[in-house]
Design a protein around this motif. Structure first.
Motif: not given
Length: 196
Positions: A23-44
């Motif tokens: 599960l962790y390995v398959l989710m890593r692309p989403v995690f990498s995408w989320y961590m790589g957002q500049v500016p950070a994704a998420g209004v809240d």
């Protein structure tokens, strides 16, 4: 007989660890995408950053704290429950405010995945089916979308308690032991104390 039972339990534990690792390995692309957002994704994310930074600099419990941010001031207990902001503090302290909160979101996401896997395994008693259903939930837009588009991160954090509580209820029903019901009730209370 005892050796066979012990061996079966060890194999089951190893299989569960392997499923969670997959599960962790398959989710890593989403995690990498989320961590790589500049500016950070998420209004809240910045709403949570405000509260987590406040707790980092002025750590106190809600009933003996005064919030002097956002051009106003009032007792902190008037706000919604603060449990998740307290849980963000170690991440913020070690990794910085924005990066720490993003790592907190990933930790919560992994916790939600593990909770879903636990529930689906309890319902189906099949590791592959549990992992497959968990992956379907984890890759739905409602999981990562809530972290970046709408709802505050405390709402996002609270979602991991639902499958966990249901999993313990199913397990308690199957074993007939009431302690799993009480544990489920305790976890539901913690989820509400994080955010209603």
């Amino acid at each position: 007989m005892i050796v066979v039972t012990f061996f079966k339990r060890v194999v089951l534990i190893v299989a569960h660890v392997a499923a969670l690792a997959a599960l962790y390995v398959l989710m890593r692309p989403v995690f990498s995408w989320y961590m790589g957002q500049v500016p950070a994704a998420g209004v809240d994310l910045y709403y949570s950053a405000t509260y987590a930074a406040y707790q980092l600099k002025n750590f106190s419990l809600p009933w003996n704290s005064f919030k002097d941010i956002w051009f106003a001031g009032y007792p902190l207990f008037r706000d919604l429950f603060q449990l998740y902001f307290y849980l963000m503090v170690p991440f913020v302290k070690d990794f910085g405010i924005v990066e720490g909160i993003k790592l907190y979101v990933l930790a919560v996401t992994l916790g939600f995945g593990a909770s879903c896997y636990f529930l689906f395994f309890q319902l189906g008693r099949n590791i592959v089916l549990g992992l497959l259903l968990t992956l379907l939930v984890m890759f739905s837009v409602n999981v990562y979308g809530a972290a970046i588009w709408g709802g505050s991160l405390p709402y996002y954090s609270s979602q991991l308690f639902l499958p966990l509580c249901l999993g313990f209820l199913v397990y308690g029903k199957r074993t007939g032991e009431r302690r799993w019901f009480y544990l489920s009730a305790l976890l539901a209370g913690l989820g509400v104390n994080g955010h209603p």
